[in-house]
Design an enzyme around this catalytic site. Structure first.
Site, mmCIF file in Angstrom:
data_model
loop_
_atom_site.group_PDB
_atom_site.id
_atom_site.type_symbol
_atom_site.label_atom_id
_atom_site.label_comp_id
_atom_site.label_asym_id
_atom_site.label_seq_id
_atom_site.Cartn_x
_atom_site.Cartn_y
_atom_site.Cartn_z
ATOM 1 N N LYS A 1 35.899 32.058 53.293
ATOM 2 C CA LYS A 1 36.926 32.931 53.598
ATOM 3 C C LYS A 1 36.673 33.948 54.446
ATOM 4 C CE LYS A 1 39.822 34.696 49.644
ATOM 5 N NZ LYS A 1 39.713 35.196 48.354
HETATM 6 O O1 G3P Z 1 41.312 36.633 45.855
HETATM 7 C C1 G3P Z 1 42.588 37.379 46.510
HETATM 8 C C2 G3P Z 1 43.426 38.079 45.558
HETATM 9 O O2 G3P Z 1 43.975 37.131 44.734
HETATM 10 C C3 G3P Z 1 43.280 39.306 44.726
HETATM 11 O O3 G3P Z 1 44.284 39.600 44.130
HETATM 12 O O4 G3P Z 1 45.002 40.984 42.097
HETATM 13 O O5 G3P Z 1 43.073 41.704 43.606
HETATM 14 O O6 G3P Z 1 45.289 41.802 44.451
HETATM 15 P P1 G3P Z 1 44.561 41.168 43.558
#
Ligand code: G3P
Length: 228
Positions: free
Chosen positions: A83
């Protein structure tokens, strides 16, 4: 649509992977910190549980260090997707890693032009963060729609749209309706997808009526089946 779990919680991954419905896993530095585990070790373990792509995020911001990190992460297992952030250095790194045959997930995408750049860099996945856009009063799903539409114009783009920052089942449903290739979601959201109060109510009624019949489908075979 593929379902990825967005977590570094190995117990949750094992539990949900047993359903046969988990196609991959995404992690990020925040999720690794939350797990309290060593990054390399937890990613290696996840790769043994899930056969599909497992995203492991680089933490350097310059191309040379990011590339070295990506190469190290790629060696953990064959199903690693490195990533990288959507920055010039991230996309430069993406191009090199893709040329070396490593899967790359370009993360922190908040605009369609950014997604266009990631596809041009040969990304395996582009991760638009829908929840975080919704949080600031923009529409995450409008971004997903735009990316899906743009990518469809260019069959040579092989980048899959991986909807990230999913906060509720409606995000999954909307992403599926738009034709997004992947949705990555916290385990709790995946569990929510299974449930409906009418399913629970209906099942309870069927079981109660079945009990009244005094029958058993397996009958005497029951102990043999349990032993298998
Ligand atoms: O892994 C990336 C993403 O899914 C993060 O989500 O909930 O931290 O905005 P969030």
């Amino acid at each position: 649509m593929k379902f990825f779990l967005d977590t570094a919680d190995i117990a949750e991954i094992r539990d949900l992977a047993a359903t046969g419905l988990v196609d991959g896993v995404t992690t990020n530095p925040s999720l690794v910190a939350k797990s309290g585990r060593n990054f390399i070790e937890v990613v290696r373990e996840i790769c043994t549980v899930v056969a599909g792509p497992v995203s492991a995020e680089t933490t350097a911001t310059d191309h040379a260090t990011m590339l070295a990190e990506g190469r190290k992460l790629a060696k953990i297992a064959r199903n690693i997707a490195v990533k990288v952030p959507l920055t010039p250095d991230g996309l430069k790194t993406c191009k090199v890693l893709r040329a070396e045959g490593t899967m790359v997930n370009v993360t922190l995408c908040f605009s369609a032009p950014q997604a266009l750049l990631a596809a041009k860099a040969g990304a395996s996945f582009i991760s638009p963060f829908v929840g975080r856009l919704d949080d600031i009063g923009e529409s995450g799903m409008v971004l997903v729609r735009d990316i899906v539409e743009i990518y469809r114009q260019y069959p040579n783009f092989k980048t899959e749209v991986l909807v990230a920052s999913i906060r509720h089942p409606m995000h999954v449903l909307e992403a599926a309706k738009l034709g997004a290739h992947v949705g990555t979601m916290p385990p709790a959201i995946m569990r929510q997808l299974f449930s409906h109060p009418l399913t629970d109510k209906g099942l309870a009624a069927f079981l109660a009526d079945w009990k009244k019949t005094g029958q058993s489908i397996l009958g005497d075979d029951k102990s043999a089946a349990a032993a298998e």
